[in-house]
Design an enzyme around this catalytic site. Structure first.
Site, PDB file in Angstrom:
ATOM      1  N   ARG A  71     -32.184  -9.296   9.968  1.00 42.76           N
ATOM      2  CA  ARG A  71     -32.318 -10.183   8.799  1.00 42.76           C
ATOM      3  C   ARG A  71     -31.449 -11.427   8.990  1.00 42.76           C
ATOM      4  O   ARG A  71     -30.742 -11.562  10.001  1.00 42.76           O
ATOM      5  CB  ARG A  71     -31.908  -9.451   7.525  1.00 42.76           C
ATOM      6  CG  ARG A  71     -30.430  -9.077   7.512  1.00 42.76           C
ATOM      7  CD  ARG A  71     -30.030  -8.413   6.212  1.00 42.76           C
ATOM      8  NE  ARG A  71     -28.610  -8.600   5.964  1.00 42.76           N
ATOM      9  CZ  ARG A  71     -27.946  -8.025   4.974  1.00 42.76           C
ATOM     10  NH1 ARG A  71     -28.582  -7.234   4.131  1.00 42.76           N
ATOM     11  NH2 ARG A  71     -26.667  -8.256   4.812  1.00 42.76           N
TER      12      ARG A  71
ATOM     13  N   LYS B 159     -11.104  -9.411   0.566  1.00 44.10           N
ATOM     14  CA  LYS B 159     -10.025  -9.076  -0.386  1.00 44.10           C
ATOM     15  C   LYS B 159      -8.850  -9.987  -0.036  1.00 44.10           C
ATOM     16  O   LYS B 159      -8.675 -10.340   1.133  1.00 44.10           O
ATOM     17  CB  LYS B 159      -9.541  -7.623  -0.194  1.00 44.10           C
ATOM     18  CG  LYS B 159     -10.354  -6.572  -0.896  1.00 44.10           C
ATOM     19  CD  LYS B 159      -9.986  -6.446  -2.369  1.00 44.10           C
ATOM     20  CE  LYS B 159     -10.884  -5.389  -3.026  1.00 44.10           C
ATOM     21  NZ  LYS B 159     -10.939  -5.511  -4.458  1.00 44.10           N
TER      22      LYS B 159
ATOM     23  N   TYR C  91     -11.742 -11.513   8.128  1.00 45.25           N
ATOM     24  CA  TYR C  91     -12.929 -12.197   8.670  1.00 45.25           C
ATOM     25  C   TYR C  91     -12.529 -13.446   9.472  1.00 45.25           C
ATOM     26  O   TYR C  91     -12.996 -13.654  10.596  1.00 45.25           O
ATOM     27  CB  TYR C  91     -13.839 -12.574   7.498  1.00 45.25           C
ATOM     28  CG  TYR C  91     -15.144 -13.246   7.869  1.00 45.25           C
ATOM     29  CD1 TYR C  91     -16.209 -12.511   8.365  1.00 45.25           C
ATOM     30  CD2 TYR C  91     -15.304 -14.622   7.693  1.00 45.25           C
ATOM     31  CE1 TYR C  91     -17.414 -13.129   8.681  1.00 45.25           C
ATOM     32  CE2 TYR C  91     -16.503 -15.245   7.999  1.00 45.25           C
ATOM     33  CZ  TYR C  91     -17.559 -14.495   8.494  1.00 45.25           C
ATOM     34  OH  TYR C  91     -18.747 -15.112   8.800  1.00 45.25           O
TER      35      TYR C  91
ATOM     36  N   LYS D 288     -13.106 -14.220  13.417  1.00 41.91           N
ATOM     37  CA  LYS D 288     -13.935 -15.343  13.860  1.00 41.91           C
ATOM     38  C   LYS D 288     -13.127 -16.356  14.675  1.00 41.91           C
ATOM     39  O   LYS D 288     -13.674 -17.035  15.557  1.00 41.91           O
ATOM     40  CB  LYS D 288     -14.588 -16.021  12.647  1.00 41.91           C
ATOM     41  CG  LYS D 288     -15.605 -15.132  11.926  1.00 41.91           C
ATOM     42  CD  LYS D 288     -16.774 -14.772  12.829  1.00 41.91           C
ATOM     43  CE  LYS D 288     -17.902 -14.051  12.103  1.00 41.91           C
ATOM     44  NZ  LYS D 288     -19.038 -13.737  12.973  1.00 41.91           N
TER      45      LYS D 288
ATOM     46  N   THR E 294     -28.403 -18.327   2.678  1.00 42.58           N
ATOM     47  CA  THR E 294     -28.998 -17.022   3.002  1.00 42.58           C
ATOM     48  C   THR E 294     -29.078 -16.195   1.728  1.00 42.58           C
ATOM     49  O   THR E 294     -28.622 -16.628   0.665  1.00 42.58           O
ATOM     50  CB  THR E 294     -28.117 -16.261   4.023  1.00 42.58           C
ATOM     51  OG1 THR E 294     -26.820 -16.100   3.447  1.00 42.58           O
ATOM     52  CG2 THR E 294     -28.010 -16.975   5.344  1.00 42.58           C
TER      53      THR E 294
HETATM   54  N1  NAD Z   1     -24.375 -16.852   6.150  1.00 46.24           N
HETATM   55  C1  NAD Z   1     -23.419 -17.752   6.371  1.00 46.24           C
HETATM   56  O1  NAD Z   1     -23.224 -18.692   5.605  1.00 46.24           O
HETATM   57  C2  NAD Z   1     -22.525 -17.597   7.598  1.00 46.24           C
HETATM   58  C3  NAD Z   1     -21.524 -18.553   7.784  1.00 46.24           C
HETATM   59  C4  NAD Z   1     -20.704 -18.451   8.898  1.00 46.24           C
HETATM   60  C5  NAD Z   1     -20.911 -17.433   9.816  1.00 46.24           C
HETATM   61  N2  NAD Z   1     -21.877 -16.515   9.617  1.00 46.24           N
HETATM   62  C6  NAD Z   1     -22.029 -15.443  10.634  1.00 46.24           C
HETATM   63  O2  NAD Z   1     -23.379 -15.412  11.071  1.00 46.24           O
HETATM   64  C7  NAD Z   1     -23.721 -14.094  11.464  1.00 46.24           C
HETATM   65  C8  NAD Z   1     -24.973 -13.648  10.715  1.00 46.24           C
HETATM   66  O3  NAD Z   1     -24.699 -13.748   9.322  1.00 46.24           O
HETATM   67  P1  NAD Z   1     -25.787 -13.454   8.185  1.00 46.24           P
HETATM   68  O4  NAD Z   1     -25.429 -14.285   7.010  1.00 46.24           O
HETATM   69  O5  NAD Z   1     -27.160 -13.548   8.744  1.00 46.24           O
HETATM   70  O6  NAD Z   1     -25.408 -11.918   7.839  1.00 46.24           O
HETATM   71  P2  NAD Z   1     -26.329 -10.705   7.363  1.00 46.24           P
HETATM   72  O7  NAD Z   1     -25.401  -9.733   6.705  1.00 46.24           O
HETATM   73  O8  NAD Z   1     -27.518 -11.183   6.601  1.00 46.24           O
HETATM   74  O9  NAD Z   1     -26.849 -10.079   8.754  1.00 46.24           O
HETATM   75  C9  NAD Z   1     -25.973  -9.438   9.660  1.00 46.24           C
HETATM   76  C10 NAD Z   1     -26.755  -8.389  10.442  1.00 46.24           C
HETATM   77  O10 NAD Z   1     -25.823  -7.748  11.318  1.00 46.24           O
HETATM   78  C11 NAD Z   1     -26.112  -6.360  11.283  1.00 46.24           C
HETATM   79  N3  NAD Z   1     -24.948  -5.569  11.659  1.00 46.24           N
HETATM   80  C12 NAD Z   1     -23.812  -5.383  10.929  1.00 46.24           C
HETATM   81  N4  NAD Z   1     -23.010  -4.510  11.561  1.00 46.24           N
HETATM   82  C13 NAD Z   1     -23.629  -4.141  12.693  1.00 46.24           C
HETATM   83  C14 NAD Z   1     -23.314  -3.225  13.732  1.00 46.24           C
HETATM   84  N5  NAD Z   1     -22.175  -2.515  13.720  1.00 46.24           N
HETATM   85  N6  NAD Z   1     -24.182  -3.067  14.754  1.00 46.24           N
HETATM   86  C15 NAD Z   1     -25.351  -3.771  14.769  1.00 46.24           C
HETATM   87  N7  NAD Z   1     -25.717  -4.639  13.790  1.00 46.24           N
HETATM   88  C16 NAD Z   1     -24.870  -4.802  12.768  1.00 46.24           C
HETATM   89  C17 NAD Z   1     -26.520  -6.098   9.847  1.00 46.24           C
HETATM   90  O11 NAD Z   1     -27.234  -4.869   9.707  1.00 46.24           O
HETATM   91  C18 NAD Z   1     -27.360  -7.318   9.519  1.00 46.24           C
HETATM   92  O12 NAD Z   1     -28.715  -7.118   9.826  1.00 46.24           O
HETATM   93  C19 NAD Z   1     -22.487 -13.237  11.182  1.00 46.24           C
HETATM   94  O13 NAD Z   1     -21.717 -13.104  12.344  1.00 46.24           O
HETATM   95  C20 NAD Z   1     -21.744 -14.049  10.151  1.00 46.24           C
HETATM   96  O14 NAD Z   1     -20.366 -13.740  10.147  1.00 46.24           O
HETATM   97  C21 NAD Z   1     -22.696 -16.570   8.510  1.00 46.24           C
END
Ligand code: NAD
Length: 451
Positions: free
Chosen positions: A220, A298, A357, A361, A392
């Site tokens: 996703r 947290k 987090y 990162k 998202t």
């Molecule tokens: N959404 C944002 O604004 C944003 C901003 C900065 C960074 N990010 C980073 O982008 C990446 C994707 O984020 P997103 O918003 O799509 O998150 P999301 O939670 O929608 O998707 C993350 C996916 O990773 C999978 N996942 C979690 N733990 C796992 C594991 N142990 N093994 C295999 N799969 C696992 C989940 O099942 C999920 O499908 C992440 O690394 C997040 O930290 C997102």
């Protein structure tokens, strides 16, 4: 997930109201579509000092069918035609006096930039200069570019490419990326190129044809978007996610003609199982995208060990373990391989409630920098992409005020889309990005958080 405010500000009545009230008017950004031209209008190329990349830039534009106009002059120039891009070759800058030429070229040219236009400046790295005046002038260009990015409106972006002597062959691929709609949400950034063997025969419509790409967290969100963009660009995608996300993982894999591989990347045997799968089913791997990530927010004073440990395990330790095992496994990581690790703006700026987090990162950034030389020795690269506010399902559940502020505090006045992160990652996987290594590319619309 539409941006209601952007849609309102671009409607007839909304345009009038936001103008009268002096409210931001976020633009509809130009995003990449297969077959679309590189730019929406002609380009101009200017120089500051004894520049050395003019021919390279001209060739990139000519190959892409972009007309190159002679530099615009303040008193008239290009008959009012809107420019698609303004390129400044500042590689010859030796001291502050040379910057006057940059100003003289840029001021009238930027004035003529069209919607989602691009300003791209190429310069030598300050660290390679041989006098304080030269370092100062090169560093000055960073302030110039970051400020232009903040002044541009209507979807325009400005970025700086640092090109050390000897890295000229690495220039075309990154220039195409920064000019194209693939970089819609990459703004105010500085990327440093390195000398590399860059294949000259890339098919820009399917740059990943024949490649096998692993994407973790692909069920996703951003991961699913990365999987779709990489498949569109020709890769066979091995989509990885936890067993609990099995159905949506299978849906993504089926949609793109890829393979679903259920794996918890924190399991003790995760790297071993992934490598065995890649070896037996695909004969190796070309691209690995460490995208899976979790948050357990947290304040530090209230954070228990479980929150700390789970975030570190998924976001950092698993990336280290899998990458390390891939490097050790004989013949699995193919020549010219690419590893792209998803970091975050929080890892650069820090974030309240996200010590775990942000630490994980930031660790990812350290990881790619540390491994870059070893990857270069193999003709491979490892880079990080740091998303800012990306729209998202997760951000859709934020309180209205938090979401509105979070998505507007950047130069493009809007949140990015998962596809913006995906396009940047897919670009770093391209053969023509061979000269980008150990870099952190922010996809944040020049967020005001973090440098
Ligand atoms: N959404 C944002 O604004 C944003 C901003 C900065 C960074 N990010 C980073 O982008 C990446 C994707 O984020 P997103 O918003 O799509 O998150 P999301 O939670 O929608 O998707 C993350 C996916 O990773 C999978 N996942 C979690 N733990 C796992 C594991 N142990 N093994 C295999 N799969 C696992 C989940 O099942 C999920 O499908 C992440 O690394 C997040 O930290 C997102």
């Amino acid at each position: 997930m539409s941006d209601w405010y952007r849609d309102f500000a671009n409607s007839g009545v909304g345009h009038t109201i936001t103008k009268q009230l002096g409210l931001p008017r976020p633009a509809v950004l130009r995003r990449y579509e297969p077959g679309a031209p590189l730019l929406d209008g002609p380009a101009v190329i200017g120089s500051a000092g004894e520049s050395r990349l003019r021919d390279t830039l001209t060739a990139v534009l000519k190959d892409a069918g972009v007309p190159v106009l002679s530099p615009v002059v303040a008193d008239g120039g290009t008959d009012g035609e809107r420019l698609g891009a303004v390129l400044l070759d500042a590689t010859g800058v030796t001291g502050p006096a040379d910057l006057a030429a940059a100003h003289d070229f840029l001021a009238p040219a930027v004035k003529r930039l069209g919607a989602s236009g691009r300003v791209l400046v190429l310069a030598d790295p300050p660290s390679d200069a041989d006098s304080p005046a030269q370092v100062a002038a090169r560093q000055a260009l960073e302030g110039l570019v970051r400020s232009i990015a903040k002044e541009l409106r209507n979807g325009g972006t400005a970025n700086l490419l640092l090109v050390p002597a000897g890295a000229e062959a690495s220039v075309p691929g990154p220039v195409r990326f920064f000019l194209s709609g693939r970089s819609a949400y990459v703004d105010g950034q500085v990327a440093r190129l390195t000398a590399a063997d860059v294949p000259g025969d890339q098919d820009d419509e399917r740059p990943l044809a024949g490649k096998v790409a692993v994407v973790t967290g692909a069920a996703r969100g951003i991961g699913a978007s990365i999987a779709r963009v990489m498949a569109r660009d020709g890769a066979h995608v091995v989509a990885v996610d936890v067993p609990a996300a099995g159905q949506s993982l299978a849906d993504v894999a089926n949609e793109i003609g890829g393979t679903a591989f259920q794996l918890d990347i924190t399991a003790p045997d995760a790297a071993e199982r992934l490598i065995a799968h890649l070896h037996e089913r695909h004969g190796g791997v070309d691209v690995v995208v460490h995208n899976a990530g979790i948050t357990r927010d947290k304040l530090l004073v209230n954070m228990d060990a479980a929150r700390w440990n789970s975030v570190m395990a998924v976001n950092l330790q698993a990336q280290l373990d899998i990458t390390s095992a891939l490097l050790d496994a004989e013949g699995v990581l193919r020549p010219g391989a690419r590893v792209i690790a998803v970091s975050s703006q929080s890892g650069i700026a820090g974030n309240r409630g996200q010590t775990n987090y942000a630490a994980s990162k930031a660790g990812v950034i350290g990881m790619v920098r540390a491994w870059a030389p070893a990857f270069a020795e193999r003709g491979a690269t490892i880079n990080a992409v740091a998303p800012g506010f990306i729209v998202t399902e997760m951000t859709a559940t934020m309180p209205f005020g938090t979401r509105e502020i979070g998505s507007r505090i950047n130069s493009l006045q809007q949140g990015g889309l998962p596809v913006d992160v995906a396009e940047t990652i897919a670009w770093l996987a391209q053969p023509s990005a061979a000269g980008v290594n150990g870099q952190v590319v922010r996809v944040c619309g020049q967020s005001f958080l973090g440098a």
